[in-house]
Design an enzyme around this catalytic site. Structure first.
Site, PDB file in Angstrom:
ATOM      1  N   GLU A  26      65.470  14.773  82.874  1.00 16.04           N
ATOM      2  CA  GLU A  26      65.264  14.257  84.230  1.00 16.04           C
ATOM      3  C   GLU A  26      63.781  13.980  84.467  1.00 16.04           C
ATOM      4  OE1 GLU A  26      66.041  13.058  86.927  1.00 16.04           O
ATOM      5  OE2 GLU A  26      68.114  13.468  87.452  1.00 16.04           O
TER       6      GLU A  26
ATOM      7  N   ASN B 113      69.179  12.669  94.760  1.00 15.00           N
ATOM      8  CA  ASN B 113      68.788  11.729  93.706  1.00 15.00           C
ATOM      9  C   ASN B 113      68.207  10.448  94.297  1.00 15.00           C
ATOM     10  OD1 ASN B 113      69.058  12.430  90.873  1.00 15.00           O
ATOM     11  ND2 ASN B 113      71.221  12.838  91.311  1.00 15.00           N
TER      12      ASN B 113
ATOM     13  N   ASP C  21      72.487   8.314  90.065  1.00 16.64           N
ATOM     14  CA  ASP C  21      71.530   9.363  89.708  1.00 16.64           C
ATOM     15  C   ASP C  21      70.142   8.858  90.097  1.00 16.64           C
ATOM     16  OD1 ASP C  21      70.133  11.545  88.146  1.00 16.64           O
ATOM     17  OD2 ASP C  21      72.195  11.935  87.525  1.00 16.64           O
TER      18      ASP C  21
END
Length: 279
Positions: free
Chosen positions: A14, A142, A192
């Site tokens: 991430e 997100n 995301d």
């Protein structure tokens, strides 16, 4: 076509951040509690004692990093850290997730339940030493990113399968209620992380679909880029001309060879440098 930038398989890759002064990509493996990079082609990482998920650049040698319980300055050369403020430190249910610096030098950071507990998370902004809660009731935060004119912020709750937008005032604070930007529910897509390119279009990593999707400022779907890994988590523009799209992915729950690696591809349009966090 996407190619591998880094072979390490992150459990939950991430927060990719291209540092414009260092010309270097940094990213996280949240569940392994690591910050990763490559220096002169060699893999490098830092280990922390709690989840770390997102960063902004403060100077050539310093990042602002969001962890499960705080925001802190981190020196890339010495490894020293200085705490800036608590982030839901009194709530053991949550951790940080997606975050990005805004055009005014603030830093937006989302939280979520460690086990994706319903509505346990929120979105905050850290600006001039103040951490202010902006939006609550978020399950999986997100897609935090900003329009080139600094008048719009985007964010998503992945659980709701939609991306929202909110108008910003001259200081970078929300000036309206969030409104729908893109509804992905009809196609059963899960938004995301996102980033905005130089033309003001939003690139969204879509968890479980193995792709990035590009949307016009009015929310119209424009194009897609396929990624070998199924669970794509977040894109970032980088390279000397910002024509490289980097993409983190997650191997969590999977065992494929492509899963969890960090990818790169040539972007059809250039991106922009990430904003400096001004402390």
């Amino acid at each position: 076509m996407s190619q591998v930038f880094d072979e390490r398989q992150c459990v939950l890759g991430e927060g990719p951040l291209w540092h414009p002064e260092r010309q270097q990509l940094f990213w996280f493996d949240i569940l392994s509690k690591q910050l990763l990079t490559r220096e002169d082609g060699t893999p490098k990482s830092w280990q922390f004692d709690e989840y770390v998920s997102a960063a902004g650049w403060v100077s050539r040698n310093e990042l602002l990093i969001a962890s499960a319980s705080k925001l802190f300055r981190f020196d890339l050369e010495s490894g020293a850290s200085v705490n800036l403020c608590d982030l839901e430190a009194d709530n053991p249910v949550t951790r940080s997730n997606d975050g990005r610096a805004d055009p005014m030098g603030g830093f937006w950071i989302g939280t979520m339940g460690i086990h994706a507990e319903t509505s346990a998370g929120a979105i905050y902004r850290y600006h001039k030493g103040e951490l202010r809660k902006l939006f609550g009731g978020i399950t999986i935060s997100n897609s935090i990113c900003f329009s080139p004119d600094a008048r719009t912020a985007y964010f998503a709750d992945t659980e709701r399968q939609s991306i929202r937008r909110v108008a910003l005032d001259e200081e970078g604070w929300p000036a309206s209620e969030p409104a729908l930007f893109v509804d992905l529910g009809a196609d059963d897509l899960n938004p995301d992380g996102s980033v905005v390119d130089g033309e003001g279009c939003l690139w969204n990593a879509q968890w479980g679909a193995g792709r990035l999707a590009r949307y016009a400022p009015d929310g119209t779907f424009l194009q897609r880029i396929s990624v070998p890994a199924v669970q794509v988590t977040c894109p970032s523009f980088g390279g000397s001309d910002f024509r490289t799209l980097f993409m983190t992915t997650a191997a969590e729950g999977l065992n494929g060879e492509a899963d969890g690696k960090t990818y790169m591809t040539e972007a059809p349009v250039p991106g922009r440098a990430e904003h400096r966090v001004r402390l």
